[in-house]
Design a protein around this motif. Structure first.
Motif, mmCIF file in Angstrom:
data_model
loop_
_atom_site.group_PDB
_atom_site.id
_atom_site.type_symbol
_atom_site.label_atom_id
_atom_site.label_comp_id
_atom_site.label_asym_id
_atom_site.label_seq_id
_atom_site.Cartn_x
_atom_site.Cartn_y
_atom_site.Cartn_z
ATOM 1 N N LEU A 104 41.442 41.685 42.989
ATOM 2 C CA LEU A 104 42.276 40.782 42.191
ATOM 3 C C LEU A 104 41.675 39.379 42.179
ATOM 4 O O LEU A 104 41.632 38.714 41.128
ATOM 5 N N ILE A 105 41.220 38.930 43.339
ATOM 6 C CA ILE A 105 40.647 37.579 43.435
ATOM 7 C C ILE A 105 39.353 37.483 42.634
ATOM 8 O O ILE A 105 39.162 36.527 41.847
ATOM 9 N N LEU A 106 38.469 38.428 42.789
ATOM 10 C CA LEU A 106 37.187 38.389 42.087
ATOM 11 C C LEU A 106 37.392 38.446 40.574
ATOM 12 O O LEU A 106 36.747 37.704 39.811
ATOM 13 N N LYS A 122 46.387 31.730 40.783
ATOM 14 C CA LYS A 122 45.819 30.703 39.913
ATOM 15 C C LYS A 122 44.294 30.843 39.871
ATOM 16 O O LYS A 122 43.661 31.126 40.893
ATOM 17 N N PRO A 123 43.697 30.620 38.705
ATOM 18 C CA PRO A 123 42.235 30.693 38.612
ATOM 19 C C PRO A 123 41.535 29.772 39.604
ATOM 20 O O PRO A 123 40.500 30.137 40.172
ATOM 21 N N SER A 124 42.082 28.583 39.811
ATOM 22 C CA SER A 124 41.447 27.641 40.740
ATOM 23 C C SER A 124 41.460 28.188 42.171
ATOM 24 O O SER A 124 40.480 28.032 42.920
ATOM 25 N N THR A 125 42.558 28.839 42.541
ATOM 26 C CA THR A 125 42.641 29.441 43.879
ATOM 27 C C THR A 125 41.635 30.577 44.020
ATOM 28 O O THR A 125 40.944 30.708 45.035
ATOM 29 N N ALA A 126 41.550 31.390 42.980
ATOM 30 C CA ALA A 126 40.625 32.524 43.003
ATOM 31 C C ALA A 126 39.179 32.046 43.095
ATOM 32 O O ALA A 126 38.361 32.614 43.830
ATOM 33 N N LYS A 127 38.830 30.980 42.356
ATOM 34 C CA LYS A 127 37.459 30.458 42.395
ATOM 35 C C LYS A 127 37.129 29.876 43.761
ATOM 36 O O LYS A 127 35.998 30.017 44.247
ATOM 37 N N ALA A 128 38.119 29.231 44.387
ATOM 38 C CA ALA A 128 37.893 28.697 45.736
ATOM 39 C C ALA A 128 37.666 29.844 46.726
ATOM 40 O O ALA A 128 36.793 29.757 47.610
ATOM 41 N N ALA A 129 38.444 30.904 46.567
ATOM 42 C CA ALA A 129 38.262 32.059 47.449
ATOM 43 C C ALA A 129 36.898 32.706 47.221
ATOM 44 O O ALA A 129 36.221 33.125 48.178
ATOM 45 N N LEU A 130 36.469 32.790 45.958
ATOM 46 C CA LEU A 130 35.158 33.368 45.650
ATOM 47 C C LEU A 130 34.045 32.549 46.303
ATOM 48 O O LEU A 130 33.080 33.108 46.836
#
Length: 370
Positions: free
Chosen positions: A301-303, A347-355
């Motif tokens: 989901l994050i990726l 949120k896309p920003s959260t996902a990008k930070a996790a990536l």
């Protein structure tokens, strides 16, 4: 006719003699005659030998039976009834050479033997040059760990879907069996990765439970082992090599997009899907492969959110995970609904930070796309 009269006369004399040694001596003599003339006898003469041998076998000790069976075990024209008697002998030392080598045992006899005899008998069958699916089905279901490992490491063994499923299930708590399966070229890499991910998690939990202070070292060892085995599997996979070349070319030409990924998933091309996500996320291929086959959907989901994939494509990616495929339909539907809700909240920003965190964690460079 002289051969027939001679055998019959000797048989009558031997059976009239109460000494087992005399009967064993006659059996050795009969075996000498047959081995010397093997491939030259008529069907009628082989039937006569069969009658004489099977009669004598009932009256001699185990050591003599074992020596006799070993001599006949590889002969392509050995008498069938005699071979069956030897194969179904309760003494493993008598049965094993015949079960492992005799070309006169058919599939039905081998499967019957595997269903009814001892684990030593099954171990001998597992070593045959060729094993058909009905036989391996029984070996995997009924055999102990030694039988399962020998069956899995047999390059001449074929497995049905049911047999392979049983083998994978058993390997999740058997490291030796898991390694034998990893070495087989006929096992889909997607299946192998699922096996290793689950086996790794099981091993990790056991080791961490035994010594919590070593938990970090355990996790590191498991990860390194996973990367090494995954790299070995990719190196030996022509399918992966073709997928890598095709997807890299698309990426270089600027044609690797969401539609391509969805197409790869729809075609059930695990290799192309994994390579595409590795290139699009800038993560090592090993990390992507493990994410695809783990039962937990959070990383997918994050990726997906981080690189801007839609829910439809993300949902398709989740079908590679074992949980959704193995659960009842209603539970699978519930799980997808839960994933959809999480995907919407993320949120896309959260996902990008996790990536970015995933990239830093994997940046050691031990598992590049190759």
């Amino acid at each position: 006719m002289n051969l027939e009269n001679s055998l019959i006369d000797q048989l009558e004399l031997a059976l009239a003699n109460p000494e087992l040694s005399k009967r064993a001596e006659l059996l050795r003599h009969v075996a000498d005659l047959f081995v010397f003339g093997s491939s030259k006898f008529t069907d009628a003469q082989i039937d006569l030998f069969d009658e004489v041998m099977s009669t004598l076998l009932k009256h001699i000790e185990c050591t003599a039976r074992a020596a006799f069976g070993s001599r006949l075990s590889r002969l392509p024209d050995a008498p069938r009834r005699t071979i069956r008697m030897l194969a179904f002998d309760d003494a493993p030392e008598v049965a094993a050479p015949v079960l492992e080598h005799s070309p006169r045992l058919d599939e039905a006899s081998l499967a019957e033997n595997a269903r009814t005899k001892s684990q030593d008998h099954l171990l001998a069958i597992a070593g045959r040059i060729r094993l058909t699916e009905p036989v391996t089905d029984v070996l995997v279901e009924r055999g102990n760990n030694a039988v399962a490992v020998r069956t899995a490491s047999n390059g001449g063994a074929s497995f049905s879907a049911q047999g392979m499923s049983g083998l994978i299930r058993r390997a999740r708590d058997n490291g030796a069996l898991a390694m034998c399966i990893w070495a087989r070229p006929d096992i889909p890499r997607e299946t192998l990765l699922k096996l290793f991910v689950h086996a790794s998690e099981m091993v990790r939990r056991k080791l961490e439970s035994a010594d919590p202070r070593q938990a970090a070292l355990v996790r590191s060892a498991i990860a390194e082992g996973s990367d090494e085995l995954q790299s070995m599997a990719r190196a030996g996979s022509s399918e992966h090599a073709r997928a890598l070349a095709e997807v890299r070319s698309l990426h270089t030409d600027g044609q690797l997009d969401e539609a391509r990924v969805l197409g790869f998933v729809g075609a059930r091309s695990f290799d192309k899907t994994a390579v595409a996500l590795s290139l699009m996320t800038d993560l090592p291929i090993g990390a992507i492969e493990r994410a695809l086959v783990r039962s937990e959907p959070e990383q997918i989901l994050i990726l997906a959110k981080a690189i801007g994939l839609s829910w439809d494509t993300t949902k398709a990616l989740l079908t590679f995970q074992p949980g959704l495929a193995q659960e009842p339909k209603e539970r699978s539907k519930e799980r997808l609904e839960e994933c959809f809700a999480s995907f919407l909240r993320l949120k896309p920003s959260t996902a990008k930070a996790a990536l970015q965190f995933f990239r830093l964690r994997e940046r050691a460079g031990r598992d590049p796309v190759h």
